[in-house]
Design a protein around this motif. Structure first.
Motif, PDB file in Angstrom:
ATOM      1  N   SER A   4       1.437  -1.536   0.408  1.00  0.00           N
ATOM      2  CA  SER A   4       0.000  -0.085   0.166  1.00  0.00           C
ATOM      3  C   SER A   4       0.760   1.304  -0.359  1.00  0.00           C
ATOM      4  O   SER A   4       1.979   1.273  -0.309  1.00  0.00           O
ATOM      5  CB  SER A   4      -0.237  -0.414   1.352  1.00  0.00           C
ATOM      6  N   ASP A   5       0.241   2.569  -0.700  1.00  0.00           N
ATOM      7  CA  ASP A   5       0.849   3.921  -0.448  1.00  0.00           C
ATOM      8  C   ASP A   5       0.718   4.331   0.508  1.00  0.00           C
ATOM      9  O   ASP A   5      -1.187   4.465   1.109  1.00  0.00           O
ATOM     10  CB  ASP A   5       0.761   4.429  -1.672  1.00  0.00           C
ATOM     11  N   HIS A   6       1.359   5.084   1.441  1.00  0.00           N
ATOM     12  CA  HIS A   6       1.119   6.256   2.785  1.00  0.00           C
ATOM     13  C   HIS A   6       1.757   7.270   1.917  1.00  0.00           C
ATOM     14  O   HIS A   6       3.375   6.954   1.321  1.00  0.00           O
ATOM     15  CB  HIS A   6       2.484   5.144   4.281  1.00  0.00           C
ATOM     16  N   ALA A  12       8.655  14.378   9.354  1.00  0.00           N
ATOM     17  CA  ALA A  12       7.976  13.634  10.422  1.00  0.00           C
ATOM     18  C   ALA A  12       8.633  12.658  10.876  1.00  0.00           C
ATOM     19  O   ALA A  12       9.352  11.175  10.262  1.00  0.00           O
ATOM     20  CB  ALA A  12       6.315  13.264   9.443  1.00  0.00           C
ATOM     21  N   VAL A  13       8.118  11.733  12.396  1.00  0.00           N
ATOM     22  CA  VAL A  13       9.070  10.473  12.983  1.00  0.00           C
ATOM     23  C   VAL A  13       7.822  10.107  13.094  1.00  0.00           C
ATOM     24  O   VAL A  13       7.280  10.367  13.423  1.00  0.00           O
ATOM     25  CB  VAL A  13       9.675  10.894  13.629  1.00  0.00           C
ATOM     26  N   LEU A  14       7.309   8.720  12.366  1.00  0.00           N
ATOM     27  CA  LEU A  14       6.436   7.889  12.437  1.00  0.00           C
ATOM     28  C   LEU A  14       6.215   6.919  12.836  1.00  0.00           C
ATOM     29  O   LEU A  14       7.485   6.006  11.953  1.00  0.00           O
ATOM     30  CB  LEU A  14       5.284   8.586  10.892  1.00  0.00           C
ATOM     31  N   SER A  45      13.791   3.401  14.878  1.00  0.00           N
ATOM     32  CA  SER A  45      14.123   1.813  16.322  1.00  0.00           C
ATOM     33  C   SER A  45      12.728   0.739  15.388  1.00  0.00           C
ATOM     34  O   SER A  45      11.737   1.626  14.302  1.00  0.00           O
ATOM     35  CB  SER A  45      13.464   2.236  16.845  1.00  0.00           C
ATOM     36  N   GLU A  46      13.368  -0.559  15.785  1.00  0.00           N
ATOM     37  CA  GLU A  46      12.487  -0.824  15.172  1.00  0.00           C
ATOM     38  C   GLU A  46      12.077  -2.694  16.210  1.00  0.00           C
ATOM     39  O   GLU A  46      12.919  -2.736  17.769  1.00  0.00           O
ATOM     40  CB  GLU A  46      12.839  -2.221  13.532  1.00  0.00           C
ATOM     41  N   SER A  47      11.132  -3.091  16.252  1.00  0.00           N
ATOM     42  CA  SER A  47      10.566  -3.915  17.292  1.00  0.00           C
ATOM     43  C   SER A  47       9.382  -4.712  16.924  1.00  0.00           C
ATOM     44  O   SER A  47       8.698  -4.560  15.822  1.00  0.00           O
ATOM     45  CB  SER A  47      10.390  -3.758  18.863  1.00  0.00           C
ATOM     46  N   ASN A  48       9.225  -5.950  17.468  1.00  0.00           N
ATOM     47  CA  ASN A  48       8.594  -6.681  17.502  1.00  0.00           C
ATOM     48  C   ASN A  48       7.558  -7.472  18.500  1.00  0.00           C
ATOM     49  O   ASN A  48       8.525  -7.934  19.163  1.00  0.00           O
ATOM     50  CB  ASN A  48       9.004  -7.754  16.160  1.00  0.00           C
ATOM     51  N   THR A  49       6.491  -8.077  17.984  1.00  0.00           N
ATOM     52  CA  THR A  49       5.891  -8.614  19.050  1.00  0.00           C
ATOM     53  C   THR A  49       6.196 -10.185  18.420  1.00  0.00           C
ATOM     54  O   THR A  49       6.618 -10.921  17.702  1.00  0.00           O
ATOM     55  CB  THR A  49       4.734  -9.187  19.981  1.00  0.00           C
ATOM     56  N   THR A  50       5.236 -11.615  19.145  1.00  0.00           N
ATOM     57  CA  THR A  50       4.797 -12.607  18.649  1.00  0.00           C
ATOM     58  C   THR A  50       4.420 -12.661  17.236  1.00  0.00           C
ATOM     59  O   THR A  50       4.407 -13.211  16.344  1.00  0.00           O
ATOM     60  CB  THR A  50       3.792 -13.608  19.207  1.00  0.00           C
ATOM     61  N   LYS A  51       3.135 -11.411  17.272  1.00  0.00           N
ATOM     62  CA  LYS A  51       2.183 -11.388  15.869  1.00  0.00           C
ATOM     63  C   LYS A  51       3.004 -10.065  15.231  1.00  0.00           C
ATOM     64  O   LYS A  51       2.239 -10.099  13.852  1.00  0.00           O
ATOM     65  CB  LYS A  51       0.805 -11.720  16.277  1.00  0.00           C
ATOM     66  N   VAL A  55       7.985  -0.198  13.148  1.00  0.00           N
ATOM     67  CA  VAL A  55       9.210   0.016  12.380  1.00  0.00           C
ATOM     68  C   VAL A  55       9.086   2.322  12.280  1.00  0.00           C
ATOM     69  O   VAL A  55       7.781   2.286  12.627  1.00  0.00           O
ATOM     70  CB  VAL A  55       9.539  -0.454  10.990  1.00  0.00           C
ATOM     71  N   TRP A  56       9.803   2.881  12.970  1.00  0.00           N
ATOM     72  CA  TRP A  56       9.316   4.461  12.844  1.00  0.00           C
ATOM     73  C   TRP A  56      10.743   4.658  12.394  1.00  0.00           C
ATOM     74  O   TRP A  56      11.771   4.176  12.050  1.00  0.00           O
ATOM     75  CB  TRP A  56      10.588   4.223  14.089  1.00  0.00           C
TER      76      TRP A  56
END
Length: 91
Positions: A4-6, A12-14, A45-51, A55-56
């Motif tokens: 998709s297009d964003h 901005a920091v999103l 920064s980046e992070s993840n959960t189990t699902k 990313v910032w």
């Protein structure tokens, strides 16, 4: 996540979240997650959960288009990518 297009302002920091629930089987989890981005946009920064994976992003040049890809490896040993397009525009 469908491609998709964003839109993002250069100042901005999103954050963007990839939801892998539909891809992962019951009991399967994200073991590793990495983000691959076009030159010119910055992963703060980046992070993840189990699902999910998050990313910032910051930076980018107005009028440019950047691709951001999340690559995961699951507990079942599967590897897959999902990508989005970020259009940087003055907002």
């Amino acid at each position: 996540m469908a491609v998709s297009d964003h839109k993002k302002d250069p100042d901005a920091v999103l954050d963007w979240v990839w939801d892998w629930n539909e891809y992962l089987d019951e009991g399967e989890t994200i073991v590793t997650s990495e983000f691959i981005v076009s030159v010119g946009i910055t992963v703060d920064s980046e992070s993840n959960t189990t699902k999910t994976a998050t990313v910032w992003l910051s930076g980018g040049t107005a009028g440019q288009v950047y691709q951001v890809t999340n690559r995961i490896t699951s507990s079942a040993g599967r590897t897959d990518d999902r990508s989005i397009t970020i259009r940087v525009t003055e907002r």
